[in-house]
Motif scaffolding. Sequence first.
Motif, PDB file in Angstrom:
ATOM      1  N   ALA A  18       0.863  -1.181   0.000  1.00  0.00           N
ATOM      2  CA  ALA A  18       0.000   0.000   0.000  1.00  0.00           C
ATOM      3  C   ALA A  18       0.899   1.230   0.000  1.00  0.00           C
ATOM      4  O   ALA A  18       2.027   1.186   0.483  1.00  0.00           O
ATOM      5  N   HIS A  19       0.371   2.336  -0.517  1.00  0.00           N
ATOM      6  CA  HIS A  19       1.255   3.468  -0.831  1.00  0.00           C
ATOM      7  C   HIS A  19       0.902   4.759  -0.096  1.00  0.00           C
ATOM      8  O   HIS A  19       1.407   5.821  -0.453  1.00  0.00           O
ATOM      9  N   ARG A  20       0.107   4.665   0.951  1.00  0.00           N
ATOM     10  CA  ARG A  20      -0.294   5.887   1.633  1.00  0.00           C
ATOM     11  C   ARG A  20       0.187   5.947   3.075  1.00  0.00           C
ATOM     12  O   ARG A  20      -0.253   6.787   3.852  1.00  0.00           O
ATOM     13  N   VAL A  32      -3.695   7.083   5.428  1.00  0.00           N
ATOM     14  CA  VAL A  32      -5.105   7.377   5.184  1.00  0.00           C
ATOM     15  C   VAL A  32      -5.805   6.057   4.909  1.00  0.00           C
ATOM     16  O   VAL A  32      -5.427   5.319   4.000  1.00  0.00           O
ATOM     17  N   LEU A  33      -6.805   5.775   5.706  1.00  0.00           N
ATOM     18  CA  LEU A  33      -7.548   4.533   5.586  1.00  0.00           C
ATOM     19  C   LEU A  33      -9.023   4.893   5.497  1.00  0.00           C
ATOM     20  O   LEU A  33      -9.592   5.450   6.451  1.00  0.00           O
ATOM     21  N   GLY A  34      -9.618   4.611   4.347  1.00  0.00           N
ATOM     22  CA  GLY A  34     -11.005   5.006   4.163  1.00  0.00           C
ATOM     23  C   GLY A  34     -11.126   6.513   4.148  1.00  0.00           C
ATOM     24  O   GLY A  34     -10.459   7.208   3.392  1.00  0.00           O
ATOM     25  N   GLY A 117       4.201   6.109  -4.941  1.00  0.00           N
ATOM     26  CA  GLY A 117       3.697   6.857  -3.789  1.00  0.00           C
ATOM     27  C   GLY A 117       3.485   8.323  -4.096  1.00  0.00           C
ATOM     28  O   GLY A 117       2.490   8.929  -3.685  1.00  0.00           O
ATOM     29  N   LYS A 118       4.427   8.923  -4.829  1.00  0.00           N
ATOM     30  CA  LYS A 118       4.291  10.342  -5.179  1.00  0.00           C
ATOM     31  C   LYS A 118       3.111  10.568  -6.116  1.00  0.00           C
ATOM     32  O   LYS A 118       2.374  11.563  -5.983  1.00  0.00           O
ATOM     33  N   MET A 119       2.911   9.666  -7.074  1.00  0.00           N
ATOM     34  CA  MET A 119       1.776   9.814  -7.992  1.00  0.00           C
ATOM     35  C   MET A 119       0.451   9.672  -7.254  1.00  0.00           C
ATOM     36  O   MET A 119      -0.496  10.432  -7.501  1.00  0.00           O
ATOM     37  N   VAL A 120       0.378   8.691  -6.368  1.00  0.00           N
ATOM     38  CA  VAL A 120      -0.864   8.484  -5.614  1.00  0.00           C
ATOM     39  C   VAL A 120      -1.187   9.723  -4.774  1.00  0.00           C
ATOM     40  O   VAL A 120      -2.330  10.190  -4.746  1.00  0.00           O
ATOM     41  N   GLU A 121      -0.180  10.270  -4.092  1.00  0.00           N
ATOM     42  CA  GLU A 121      -0.421  11.460  -3.278  1.00  0.00           C
ATOM     43  C   GLU A 121      -0.848  12.644  -4.132  1.00  0.00           C
ATOM     44  O   GLU A 121      -1.699  13.445  -3.729  1.00  0.00           O
ATOM     45  N   ARG A 134      -3.951  15.640   5.109  1.00  0.00           N
ATOM     46  CA  ARG A 134      -3.902  14.615   4.064  1.00  0.00           C
ATOM     47  C   ARG A 134      -5.255  14.598   3.387  1.00  0.00           C
ATOM     48  O   ARG A 134      -6.256  15.099   3.923  1.00  0.00           O
ATOM     49  N   SER A 135      -5.300  14.001   2.207  1.00  0.00           N
ATOM     50  CA  SER A 135      -6.561  13.932   1.467  1.00  0.00           C
ATOM     51  C   SER A 135      -6.971  12.486   1.274  1.00  0.00           C
ATOM     52  O   SER A 135      -6.130  11.574   1.218  1.00  0.00           O
ATOM     53  N   SER A 136      -8.273  12.274   1.142  1.00  0.00           N
ATOM     54  CA  SER A 136      -8.790  10.933   0.894  1.00  0.00           C
ATOM     55  C   SER A 136      -8.464  10.505  -0.526  1.00  0.00           C
ATOM     56  O   SER A 136      -8.154  11.340  -1.389  1.00  0.00           O
TER      57      SER A 136
END
Length: 718
Positions: A18-20, A32-34, A117-121, A134-136
């Motif tokens: 997982a990447h967050r 961030v979870l959910g 990870g950077k792309m997901v963020e 942080r954002s969902s």
Amino acid sequence: MKVKLDVQLDPTLGCGQAHRWRKEADGSWKGVLGGGIVTLKQEEDGISVEGCSEKRILDYMRADDDVDAILADISRRDPYAADLISRCPGMRILRQDRWECLATYLLATNANVARIGKMVESVCDEFGTDLGGRSSFPSPKQILDGRDRICACRLGFREQRLIELAERVENGDIDPDAIAELDYGRCCETLIGINGVGPKVADCVALFAYGHLEAFPIDARISKVMEIKYGVTGSYRKVADEGRRIFGPYAGYAQEFLYHSQFIRGGNPSCRKVPPNKYEINAARFACMPSLQIALDLMQLSRAVPIAHEAVDGGADWVEVGTPLIKSEGAEAVRTLRREFPGRKLIADTKTMDVGAFEVEIMAKAGADIVTVLGLAEDSTIDEAVKAGRKYGAEIMVDMINVPDKVSRAKEVEKLGVAYICLHMGIDTQMKGEEPPIDILRKIVEEVSVPVAVAGGITAENAGLYAEAGASDIIVGGAIIKTENIKAAAENVKKAIAGAKIRTDLAKKYSEDDLFEAFSRVSTCNISDAFHKQGVMFGIVPQSLKHRQRMVGRALTVQTTNGDWAKPVEAIDRVKKGDILVVDVGGAPVAVWGELATCSAMVMGAAGIVIDGAIRDIDDIRDLGFPAFSRTVAPCAGEPKGYGGIGIEITVGGQRVRSGDWIVGDESGLVVIPKESAVEVANRALDVHERENRTREEIRRGSTLSKVNELAKWEPVN
């Protein structure tokens, strides 16, 4: 809230599933979870949880799995996996949100963990809901509502794939929840029907989102482990099927241990034992080990192909068609290497300065995944290159060679949409002995969100420093391609990237303080080739050298006349240890040096004598083992009259010599290297020496000197 759960957070959250998740300074993990920000911290008897319910965290950590039984089953099947499990028993597979996992792994194509990870963020920050710092993860609708801003996320070719996936999920063409009802085979088949999802991504999503624990994702690292440990090679499907056969219904768990085997088994020195049988693992290194890119900076394609294969066998991840190879062989070099390495990322190092779109089109159509453009180029050139890359399916790497303010320029080109930034110390700069730009690398990594590559003078001895400084792609050329054993050299660099300490002189660059060592490693022939035939003293020959003996030192100059040995002998009193006396007698025939002067010079620490004239007592001097070069040998000496001088500029063997210049002598002759350029000449001579070693190895394997250099092909065209 404390949750009793036998899990180790560092390997589980830091292993790239997982990447967050981010590890905080106090050792806790924040992610961030959910719809909420969650903080987890390791405790002796479980984990403390803030930000979500016990039920949610137990579901996420797959607490319903009988982990003891799963790991026992794998251990019974395979002793190597059993050893890995015993060393790191707390690593677990996570149960991830289906939509988020699918979208995240769609972005993961051709990217390492840090880049993912950077792309997901960036996607979350651009489209998600602000949770307070942080954002969902955004819903498909949120992405579609803001699709005009997708370029800000710098996803490259993945932009359209993400938009298309969001559209298909939003309109019901793809139902992530319905896929959960399918068995493993039909699940993967359905996922592969999505644009951008191949077998590997499908297996990752099947494992992490849908709980198909038999899934066995194959990437370059797993492929290498399967080849080395189990002798399995071939297509993706063949290797994956064999993985499931070996490890059974829980192959997905086994795959996670195999993926990180070099870290678990001690490749990472920060992996240490804590009581009892628990292991803390450096999560940052665990998650994003940099790629090793082999730079094929060669002139001949026929040499580059086998060298590339040996480097990949040794662990090289990416293959670079070097600038010299492109200039000598053209786009055909890219086409050939694409055919040779269909599953590897291929970089065309064009170093484009103008007409960015045109050159990117050429290289992309030839098969390049990445094309390099110079940071010194105009913004419009880089912008056009990025747009052409999106059109033809290539990413752009900006090479910062000779850019004055590399940090500022890195931030500028990132805004233009490039996929990578390369901090590059050019070969000509390396030859001057400049220090590696580790501090600049750290600053660039801190300032930009795209992956940062590093190139120039990297060896197995210093590669780990670049990995620790945050490089995501480590580019190595000479330290691999100039060696006799390419595979072993690549393996050593990979070990260094993983944290091992490797000692080597290979491709080392020397500074002013190390010149004696540097010149002692090369021949006068190497120096002459590197120095463009300058500095050779003609007519001065070795008179007392033993076989393989070499004379190296700084000059102390002397000028005198025929037979006048006063100044040469007086100069002995001014000798510093390691100096070489260089005497200009204008080629006169009467000796100005003999055995008694030699004894005196040796007591003072002189390293040798060079005379543009005559020497005597040469048999005694040979017995003393003192290096002596002269134009002639004669039994007669003159009288000490005292003409001439010490420490002045002289001419010997047709070459100007000043005190402090470097003198190197061997059985082939003598060279003088001006002190101002000694560092560069020494490093270039070592480069010549190492390239000759590689040529010698290819001849041993059955080639010839003519074939290695393709002499007929490269003769001048009339």
